[in-house]
Scaffold this motif. Structure first.
Motif, PDB file in Angstrom:
ATOM      1  N   ARG A  74      12.620  59.316   1.696  1.00  0.00           N
ATOM      2  CA  ARG A  74      13.020  58.519   2.854  1.00  0.00           C
ATOM      3  C   ARG A  74      11.797  58.234   3.704  1.00  0.00           C
ATOM      4  NH1 ARG A  74      15.519  58.055   7.932  1.00  0.00           N
ATOM      5  NH2 ARG A  74      17.352  56.704   7.810  1.00  0.00           N
ATOM      6  N   PHE A  75      11.614  56.958   4.040  1.00  0.00           N
ATOM      7  CA  PHE A  75      10.537  56.562   4.947  1.00  0.00           C
ATOM      8  C   PHE A  75      10.928  57.026   6.351  1.00  0.00           C
ATOM      9  CE2 PHE A  75       9.954  53.073   1.730  1.00  0.00           C
ATOM     10  CZ  PHE A  75       8.648  53.354   1.388  1.00  0.00           C
ATOM     11  N   HIS A  76      10.650  58.269   6.663  1.00  0.00           N
ATOM     12  CA  HIS A  76      11.132  58.868   7.912  1.00  0.00           C
ATOM     13  C   HIS A  76      10.351  58.443   9.150  1.00  0.00           C
ATOM     14  CE1 HIS A  76       7.775  61.454   6.937  1.00  0.00           C
ATOM     15  NE2 HIS A  76       7.907  62.111   8.084  1.00  0.00           N
ATOM     16  N   LEU A  77       9.216  57.809   8.989  1.00  0.00           N
ATOM     17  CA  LEU A  77       8.422  57.374  10.144  1.00  0.00           C
ATOM     18  C   LEU A  77       8.648  55.908  10.488  1.00  0.00           C
ATOM     19  CD1 LEU A  77       5.028  59.175   9.384  1.00  0.00           C
ATOM     20  CD2 LEU A  77       6.919  59.934  10.850  1.00  0.00           C
ATOM     21  N   THR A  78       9.534  55.249   9.788  1.00  0.00           N
ATOM     22  CA  THR A  78       9.782  53.834  10.024  1.00  0.00           C
ATOM     23  C   THR A  78      10.413  53.611  11.389  1.00  0.00           C
ATOM     24  OG1 THR A  78      10.091  53.428   7.677  1.00  0.00           O
ATOM     25  CG2 THR A  78      10.967  51.785   9.156  1.00  0.00           C
ATOM     26  N   ASP A  79       9.905  52.630  12.099  1.00  0.00           N
ATOM     27  CA  ASP A  79      10.481  52.229  13.377  1.00  0.00           C
ATOM     28  C   ASP A  79      11.757  51.433  13.085  1.00  0.00           C
ATOM     29  OD1 ASP A  79      11.174  51.003  15.770  1.00  0.00           O
ATOM     30  OD2 ASP A  79       9.176  50.189  16.151  1.00  0.00           O
ATOM     31  N   PRO A  80      12.916  51.922  13.517  1.00  0.00           N
ATOM     32  CA  PRO A  80      14.178  51.224  13.205  1.00  0.00           C
ATOM     33  C   PRO A  80      14.232  49.793  13.728  1.00  0.00           C
ATOM     34  CG  PRO A  80      14.614  53.335  14.298  1.00  0.00           C
ATOM     35  CD  PRO A  80      13.134  53.131  14.291  1.00  0.00           C
ATOM     36  N   THR A  81      13.396  49.462  14.718  1.00  0.00           N
ATOM     37  CA  THR A  81      13.394  48.088  15.232  1.00  0.00           C
ATOM     38  C   THR A  81      12.465  47.188  14.416  1.00  0.00           C
ATOM     39  OG1 THR A  81      11.592  48.508  16.809  1.00  0.00           O
ATOM     40  CG2 THR A  81      13.860  48.955  17.550  1.00  0.00           C
ATOM     41  N   ASP A  82      11.749  47.757  13.448  1.00  0.00           N
ATOM     42  CA  ASP A  82      10.790  46.992  12.648  1.00  0.00           C
ATOM     43  C   ASP A  82      11.371  46.624  11.281  1.00  0.00           C
ATOM     44  OD1 ASP A  82       8.404  45.747  11.974  1.00  0.00           O
ATOM     45  OD2 ASP A  82       7.480  47.581  11.235  1.00  0.00           O
ATOM     46  N   LEU A  83      12.619  46.212  11.282  1.00  0.00           N
ATOM     47  CA  LEU A  83      13.254  45.782  10.037  1.00  0.00           C
ATOM     48  C   LEU A  83      13.197  44.266   9.960  1.00  0.00           C
ATOM     49  CD1 LEU A  83      16.463  47.998   9.894  1.00  0.00           C
ATOM     50  CD2 LEU A  83      14.315  48.321   8.679  1.00  0.00           C
ATOM     51  N   ASN A  84      13.037  43.766   8.761  1.00  0.00           N
ATOM     52  CA  ASN A  84      13.109  42.325   8.545  1.00  0.00           C
ATOM     53  C   ASN A  84      13.905  42.132   7.264  1.00  0.00           C
ATOM     54  OD1 ASN A  84      12.772  39.641   7.919  1.00  0.00           O
ATOM     55  ND2 ASN A  84      10.692  39.568   8.709  1.00  0.00           N
ATOM     56  N   LEU A  85      15.172  41.821   7.404  1.00  0.00           N
ATOM     57  CA  LEU A  85      16.043  41.703   6.241  1.00  0.00           C
ATOM     58  C   LEU A  85      15.985  40.320   5.613  1.00  0.00           C
ATOM     59  CD1 LEU A  85      19.072  43.774   7.539  1.00  0.00           C
ATOM     60  CD2 LEU A  85      17.033  44.536   6.316  1.00  0.00           C
ATOM     61  N   GLY A  86      15.237  39.421   6.209  1.00  0.00           N
ATOM     62  CA  GLY A  86      15.080  38.084   5.647  1.00  0.00           C
ATOM     63  C   GLY A  86      13.799  37.977   4.845  1.00  0.00           C
ATOM     64  N   ALA A  87      13.273  36.779   4.786  1.00  0.00           N
ATOM     65  CA  ALA A  87      12.036  36.524   4.042  1.00  0.00           C
ATOM     66  C   ALA A  87      10.834  36.617   4.979  1.00  0.00           C
ATOM     67  CB  ALA A  87      12.086  35.159   3.382  1.00  0.00           C
ATOM     68  N   ARG A  88       9.742  37.127   4.445  1.00  0.00           N
ATOM     69  CA  ARG A  88       8.471  37.162   5.173  1.00  0.00           C
ATOM     70  C   ARG A  88       7.338  37.225   4.165  1.00  0.00           C
ATOM     71  NH1 ARG A  88       5.993  41.737   5.276  1.00  0.00           N
ATOM     72  NH2 ARG A  88       7.032  43.610   4.599  1.00  0.00           N
ATOM     73  N   ARG A  89       6.152  36.958   4.630  1.00  0.00           N
ATOM     74  CA  ARG A  89       4.976  36.985   3.758  1.00  0.00           C
ATOM     75  C   ARG A  89       4.483  38.428   3.609  1.00  0.00           C
ATOM     76  NH1 ARG A  89       3.681  31.797   3.000  1.00  0.00           N
ATOM     77  NH2 ARG A  89       4.357  30.328   4.580  1.00  0.00           N
ATOM     78  N   PRO A  90       4.176  38.868   2.387  1.00  0.00           N
ATOM     79  CA  PRO A  90       3.659  40.224   2.185  1.00  0.00           C
ATOM     80  C   PRO A  90       2.427  40.479   3.052  1.00  0.00           C
ATOM     81  CG  PRO A  90       4.170  39.201   0.090  1.00  0.00           C
ATOM     82  CD  PRO A  90       4.287  38.131   1.130  1.00  0.00           C
ATOM     83  N   ASP A 121       1.978  39.985   5.893  1.00  0.00           N
ATOM     84  CA  ASP A 121       1.814  38.850   6.809  1.00  0.00           C
ATOM     85  C   ASP A 121       0.640  37.952   6.427  1.00  0.00           C
ATOM     86  OD1 ASP A 121       4.038  39.622   8.402  1.00  0.00           O
ATOM     87  OD2 ASP A 121       2.769  41.074   9.455  1.00  0.00           O
ATOM     88  N   ASN A 122       0.285  37.942   5.156  1.00  0.00           N
ATOM     89  CA  ASN A 122      -0.822  37.127   4.667  1.00  0.00           C
ATOM     90  C   ASN A 122      -0.329  35.685   4.468  1.00  0.00           C
ATOM     91  OD1 ASN A 122      -2.756  35.796   3.038  1.00  0.00           O
ATOM     92  ND2 ASN A 122      -3.439  37.741   2.180  1.00  0.00           N
ATOM     93  N   PRO A 123      -0.896  34.726   5.187  1.00  0.00           N
ATOM     94  CA  PRO A 123      -0.437  33.337   5.070  1.00  0.00           C
ATOM     95  C   PRO A 123      -0.702  32.715   3.697  1.00  0.00           C
ATOM     96  CG  PRO A 123      -2.406  33.457   6.430  1.00  0.00           C
ATOM     97  CD  PRO A 123      -1.997  34.876   6.136  1.00  0.00           C
ATOM     98  N   ASP A 124      -1.553  33.341   2.885  1.00  0.00           N
ATOM     99  CA  ASP A 124      -1.845  32.812   1.547  1.00  0.00           C
ATOM    100  C   ASP A 124      -0.770  33.188   0.528  1.00  0.00           C
ATOM    101  OD1 ASP A 124      -4.235  31.731   2.486  1.00  0.00           O
ATOM    102  OD2 ASP A 124      -5.379  33.528   1.959  1.00  0.00           O
ATOM    103  N   TRP A 125       0.101  34.107   0.875  1.00  0.00           N
ATOM    104  CA  TRP A 125       1.121  34.563  -0.059  1.00  0.00           C
ATOM    105  C   TRP A 125       2.481  33.997   0.319  1.00  0.00           C
ATOM    106  CZ3 TRP A 125      -1.057  40.139   0.524  1.00  0.00           C
ATOM    107  CH2 TRP A 125      -2.232  40.247  -0.225  1.00  0.00           C
ATOM    108  N   PRO A 126       3.356  33.814  -0.651  1.00  0.00           N
ATOM    109  CA  PRO A 126       4.642  33.170  -0.375  1.00  0.00           C
ATOM    110  C   PRO A 126       5.595  34.070   0.411  1.00  0.00           C
ATOM    111  CG  PRO A 126       4.606  33.996  -2.613  1.00  0.00           C
ATOM    112  CD  PRO A 126       3.217  34.211  -2.055  1.00  0.00           C
ATOM    113  N   GLU A 127       6.539  33.445   1.094  1.00  0.00           N
ATOM    114  CA  GLU A 127       7.603  34.206   1.729  1.00  0.00           C
ATOM    115  C   GLU A 127       8.463  34.830   0.636  1.00  0.00           C
ATOM    116  OE1 GLU A 127       9.847  31.807   4.425  1.00  0.00           O
ATOM    117  OE2 GLU A 127       8.455  32.253   6.059  1.00  0.00           O
ATOM    118  N   VAL A 128       8.803  36.097   0.827  1.00  0.00           N
ATOM    119  CA  VAL A 128       9.586  36.850  -0.147  1.00  0.00           C
ATOM    120  C   VAL A 128      10.685  37.577   0.627  1.00  0.00           C
ATOM    121  CG1 VAL A 128       9.480  38.664  -1.901  1.00  0.00           C
ATOM    122  CG2 VAL A 128       7.520  37.176  -1.566  1.00  0.00           C
TER     123      VAL A 128
END
Length: 161
Positions: A58-74, A76-83
């Motif tokens: 379990r990623f026990h140090l994860t900030d519960p407010t730092d979830l992104n259940l949609g698409a985003r760039r790996p 946050d690199n603009p050269d990589w596609p949204e996933v």
């Protein structure tokens, strides 16, 4: 469809890294300390015959407010596609579950000495399984280019590049 399950850790990570980072996990040594209140050494009998483990944690140090259940760039690199969220392997997940494969160096009682486990000190371990080569991917494996580029230094030793 919403169900919930209670999952109790079988072990905790001891030592190694103290904070999660994106890269340079190579050579990281730690111990998976199995809960001696619930398990005896019989629980790990024969495990020393395997070179690698698969660890669910379990990623026990994860900030519960730092979830992104949609698409985003790996990363946050603009050269990589949204996933979408299921195209990533990071800690920004609804159930905060991680899976790692690591080298088993030694079994000492209920202490599993491992290398290259990308979980930090104190991480709750939910399950430990021996790696069976026959259970690896079957058939040809394909993936886009960006994971290989992104993870080029993931298992490099610190200071290697």
């Amino acid at each position: 469809m919403a169900e919930s399950y209670e999952v109790v850790p079988v072990a905790h990570v001891v030592g190694g890294r103290v904070e999660p980072t994106d890269d340079y996990w190579g050579g990281t040594r730690s111990i998976i300390r199995i809960d001696g209140e619930r398990f005896t050494s019989d629980a790990v009998k024969g495990l020393d015959a395997f070179s690698h483990l698969e660890v669910v944690f379990r990623f026990h140090l994860t900030d519960p407010t730092d979830l992104n259940l949609g698409a985003r760039r790996p990363r946050d690199n603009p050269d990589w596609p949204e996933v979408g969220t299921f195209g990533h392997r990071n800690m920004r997940r609804l159930n905060w579950l991680g899976v790692s494969r690591c080298r088993l160096l030694e079994v000492d009682g209920l202490d599993l000495h491992v290398e290259d486990l990308d979980a930090v000190d104190g991480t709750p371990v939910l399950d430990v399984k021996p790696w069976f080569a026959a259970m690896g991917p079957r058939g040809e494996v394909s993936e886009p280019e960006w994971p290989s580029v992104m993870l080029a230094d993931y298992y490099a030793a610190p200071g290697e590049r």
